[in-house]
Scaffold this active site. Sequence first.
Site, PDB file in Angstrom:
ATOM      1  N   CYS A  91      25.602  74.341  33.564  1.00  0.00           N
ATOM      2  CA  CYS A  91      25.695  73.489  32.367  1.00  0.00           C
ATOM      3  C   CYS A  91      26.523  74.168  31.268  1.00  0.00           C
ATOM      4  O   CYS A  91      26.103  75.174  30.698  1.00  0.00           O
ATOM      5  CB  CYS A  91      24.280  73.187  31.878  1.00  0.00           C
ATOM      6  SG  CYS A  91      24.202  72.366  30.288  1.00  0.00           S
ATOM      7  N   CYS A  94      24.839  74.149  27.766  1.00  0.00           N
ATOM      8  CA  CYS A  94      23.730  75.118  27.728  1.00  0.00           C
ATOM      9  C   CYS A  94      24.250  76.503  27.363  1.00  0.00           C
ATOM     10  O   CYS A  94      23.596  77.259  26.645  1.00  0.00           O
ATOM     11  CB  CYS A  94      23.027  75.194  29.078  1.00  0.00           C
ATOM     12  SG  CYS A  94      22.298  73.645  29.609  1.00  0.00           S
TER      13      CYS A  94
END
Length: 167
Positions: A91, A94
């Site tokens: 991600c 993230c």
Amino acid sequence: MAQRLLLRRFLASVISRKPPQGRWAPLISRALQTPPHSPGDLTVTSSQARPLYTTRVCSTTFNIQDGPPDFQDRVVNSETPVVVDFHAQWCGPCKILGPRLEKVVAKQHGKVVRAKVDIDDHTDLAIEYEVSAVPTVLAIKNGDVVDKFVGIKDEDPLEAFMKKLIA
């Protein structure tokens, strides 16, 4: 010989220029003495010693390891409010949010801790807490979810999020 030089360099960088005092003085004095050597040996002088810097490690972030039992012990049963960061290795957002969260949590000086949960490793926790996208951040206080957001936030909204958790 190399170990002795390394030890002498370390002790020279740690010990002040004052004569050793106290219980360990004889040991320290012996360690700093220059052993007899031949002209070809290397010697270490105090000017070659580098200062040793240490930092205090404050663990405000931890990874959930064993799934629900570890989460129960370290997050739900925690007396300190916990920010739970549901993330994934793949991600991109993230990876942007993680350092920001860590910085804001560190500013709280132990009033809040951060738990990182990898959704690929702990799918059961992600399902239990209804995580449908990453990054998802939960604020848990006394075992209850008190706030939640999904996606990236700047530092100012993150600090406001932390203040609501502490209050």
